[in-house]
Design a protein around this motif. Structure first.
Motif, PDB file in Angstrom:
ATOM      1  N   SER A 123      61.801 -20.051  44.406  1.00  0.00           N
ATOM      2  CA  SER A 123      61.113 -19.893  43.746  1.00  0.00           C
ATOM      3  C   SER A 123      61.434 -19.134  42.316  1.00  0.00           C
ATOM      4  O   SER A 123      61.724 -17.906  42.235  1.00  0.00           O
ATOM      5  CB  SER A 123      59.854 -19.355  44.073  1.00  0.00           C
ATOM      6  OG  SER A 123      58.769 -19.131  43.137  1.00  0.00           O
ATOM      7  N   ALA A 174      59.283 -18.775  39.771  1.00  0.00           N
ATOM      8  CA  ALA A 174      58.412 -17.868  39.350  1.00  0.00           C
ATOM      9  C   ALA A 174      58.185 -16.486  40.191  1.00  0.00           C
ATOM     10  O   ALA A 174      58.043 -15.258  39.505  1.00  0.00           O
ATOM     11  CB  ALA A 174      57.087 -18.687  39.836  1.00  0.00           C
ATOM     12  N   THR A 175      58.527 -16.514  41.389  1.00  0.00           N
ATOM     13  CA  THR A 175      58.833 -15.152  42.283  1.00  0.00           C
ATOM     14  C   THR A 175      60.112 -14.892  42.461  1.00  0.00           C
ATOM     15  O   THR A 175      60.020 -13.662  42.856  1.00  0.00           O
ATOM     16  CB  THR A 175      57.746 -15.344  43.493  1.00  0.00           C
ATOM     17  OG1 THR A 175      58.455 -16.192  44.233  1.00  0.00           O
ATOM     18  CG2 THR A 175      56.274 -15.618  43.155  1.00  0.00           C
ATOM     19  N   GLU A 185      61.504 -15.330  45.130  1.00  0.00           N
ATOM     20  CA  GLU A 185      61.682 -15.442  46.552  1.00  0.00           C
ATOM     21  C   GLU A 185      62.256 -16.721  47.155  1.00  0.00           C
ATOM     22  O   GLU A 185      62.326 -17.522  46.363  1.00  0.00           O
ATOM     23  CB  GLU A 185      60.294 -15.529  47.234  1.00  0.00           C
ATOM     24  CG  GLU A 185      59.472 -14.219  46.910  1.00  0.00           C
ATOM     25  CD  GLU A 185      57.988 -14.263  47.459  1.00  0.00           C
ATOM     26  OE1 GLU A 185      57.509 -15.270  47.664  1.00  0.00           O
ATOM     27  OE2 GLU A 185      57.484 -13.384  47.535  1.00  0.00           O
ATOM     28  N   HIS A 191      65.403  -7.009  35.130  1.00  0.00           N
ATOM     29  CA  HIS A 191      65.602  -6.630  36.763  1.00  0.00           C
ATOM     30  C   HIS A 191      66.943  -6.238  37.009  1.00  0.00           C
ATOM     31  O   HIS A 191      67.940  -6.697  36.218  1.00  0.00           O
ATOM     32  CB  HIS A 191      65.483  -7.835  37.464  1.00  0.00           C
ATOM     33  CG  HIS A 191      63.973  -8.535  37.211  1.00  0.00           C
ATOM     34  ND1 HIS A 191      63.559  -9.414  36.325  1.00  0.00           N
ATOM     35  CD2 HIS A 191      62.530  -8.332  37.838  1.00  0.00           C
ATOM     36  CE1 HIS A 191      62.347  -9.671  36.323  1.00  0.00           C
ATOM     37  NE2 HIS A 191      61.665  -8.910  37.173  1.00  0.00           N
TER      38      HIS A 191
END
Length: 57
Positions: A14, A16-17, A19, A44
């Motif tokens: 994903s 977006a996340t 994950e 990050h």
């Protein structure tokens, strides 16, 4: 992923996340080690994870 000819794998990430889901169908007994590495970006920090799965039956 292991270089076993009798296995298949799918990796879904994903954006977006961050994950992910990993599905593999092993056809042999034994162990396989998975490693994941994220290089990081401006927001990050880099990360690395490793795990081993052992198929016994």
């Amino acid at each position: 992923m292991s270089a076993r000819a009798a296995s298949t794998a799918t990796l879904t990430v994903s954006t977006a996340t961050g994950e992910f889901t990993f599905t593999e169908s092993l056809r042999e007994l034994g162990g396989v080690t998975y490693s994941a590495t994220y290089r990081g970006d401006g927001s990050h920090t880099p990360a690395t994870a490793r795990t081993t799965v052992t198929i016994t039956e």
